[in-house]
Design a protein around this motif. Structure first.
Motif, PDB file in Angstrom:
ATOM      1  N   VAL A  64       0.965  -1.393   0.374  1.00 27.29           N
ATOM      2  CA  VAL A  64      -0.186   0.184  -0.086  1.00 27.29           C
ATOM      3  C   VAL A  64       0.691   1.575   0.016  1.00 27.29           C
ATOM      4  N   GLY A  65       1.877   1.225   0.937  1.00 28.09           N
ATOM      5  CA  GLY A  65       2.766   2.644   0.920  1.00 28.09           C
ATOM      6  C   GLY A  65       3.693   2.701  -0.728  1.00 28.09           C
ATOM      7  N   GLY A  66       4.027   1.427  -1.795  1.00 27.68           N
ATOM      8  CA  GLY A  66       4.878   1.543  -2.990  1.00 27.68           C
ATOM      9  C   GLY A  66       3.165   2.077  -3.478  1.00 27.68           C
ATOM     10  N   MET A  67       2.419   1.188  -3.422  1.00 30.00           N
ATOM     11  CA  MET A  67       1.076   2.028  -3.965  1.00 30.00           C
ATOM     12  C   MET A  67       0.346   3.646  -3.939  1.00 30.00           C
ATOM     13  N   GLN A  68       0.624   4.369  -2.638  1.00 27.15           N
ATOM     14  CA  GLN A  68       0.542   5.604  -2.123  1.00 27.15           C
ATOM     15  C   GLN A  68       1.989   6.660  -3.054  1.00 27.15           C
ATOM     16  N   LEU A  69       2.912   5.900  -2.771  1.00 29.24           N
ATOM     17  CA  LEU A  69       4.122   7.016  -3.085  1.00 29.24           C
ATOM     18  C   LEU A  69       4.172   6.563  -4.841  1.00 29.24           C
ATOM     19  N   PHE A  70       3.762   6.014  -5.486  1.00 29.84           N
ATOM     20  CA  PHE A  70       3.085   6.177  -7.138  1.00 29.84           C
ATOM     21  C   PHE A  70       2.173   6.987  -7.317  1.00 29.84           C
ATOM     22  N   VAL A  71       1.089   6.563  -6.683  1.00 32.61           N
ATOM     23  CA  VAL A  71      -0.013   8.314  -7.213  1.00 32.61           C
ATOM     24  C   VAL A  71       0.714   9.676  -6.406  1.00 32.61           C
ATOM     25  N   GLY A  72       1.348   9.357  -5.480  1.00 37.56           N
ATOM     26  CA  GLY A  72       1.717  10.949  -5.236  1.00 37.56           C
ATOM     27  C   GLY A  72       2.674  11.352  -6.471  1.00 37.56           C
TER      28      GLY A  72
END
Length: 149
Positions: A64-72
């Motif tokens: 989830v942290g990786g996904m949030q980093l990508f979205v950001g």
């Protein structure tokens, strides 16, 4: 999760959000809804607090942290503006129903089954209702009334 993980998730993300965040409304640390959803979805992989459970939760949080980093980094945060209030309300209602059903056995003084799916918990309450404890029910009722007041 073990207590020390709660401390880590309460301190580190908040410190990062204080330095790099720009939202007045975003929640940087753990909240009840997220914790309930994670616990209920990960308990199928192992009992609470077991090594398997902790490993799966950590893997999920890294994903989830990786996904949030990508979205950001991709500047896709504005997509969240298209999630309707109805969907947000449904998620909140689902968490409330889960919390109520999860607490029902304890409020009635019955043995709990935290590893069981939600509908099985209701069935176990029905099966074990003969060991109902009026004292537990009185304490639960008093707590609810005091909280509402």
């Amino acid at each position: 999760m073990p207590v020390e993980y709660g401390f880590y998730t309460s301190i580190i993300p908040v410190a990062i959000a204080a330095v790099a965040g720009s939202s007045w409304h975003a929640v940087a640390g753990p909240n009840t809804a997220i914790c309930v959803v994670i616990a209920s979805s990960m308990v199928v992989f192992g009992p609470l607090f077991s090594e398997t459970f902790v490993a799966h939760v950590l893997l999920l949080t890294l994903f989830v942290g990786g996904m949030q980093l990508f979205v950001g980094l991709a500047r896709l945060g504005s997509v969240l503006d298209f999630i309707s209030q109805t969907v947000i309300g449904a998620v909140i209602l689902a968490v409330a129903v889960y919390l109520i059903v999860s607490s029902l056995a304890g409020a009635l003084g019955l043995p709990g089954h935290p590893e069981a799916p939600l509908y099985h918990r209701l069935y176990f309450v029905w099966l074990e209702f003969d060991s109902f404890s009026p004292a537990s029910f009185a304490i639960a009722g008093t707590t609810i009334v005091a909280g509402l007041l």
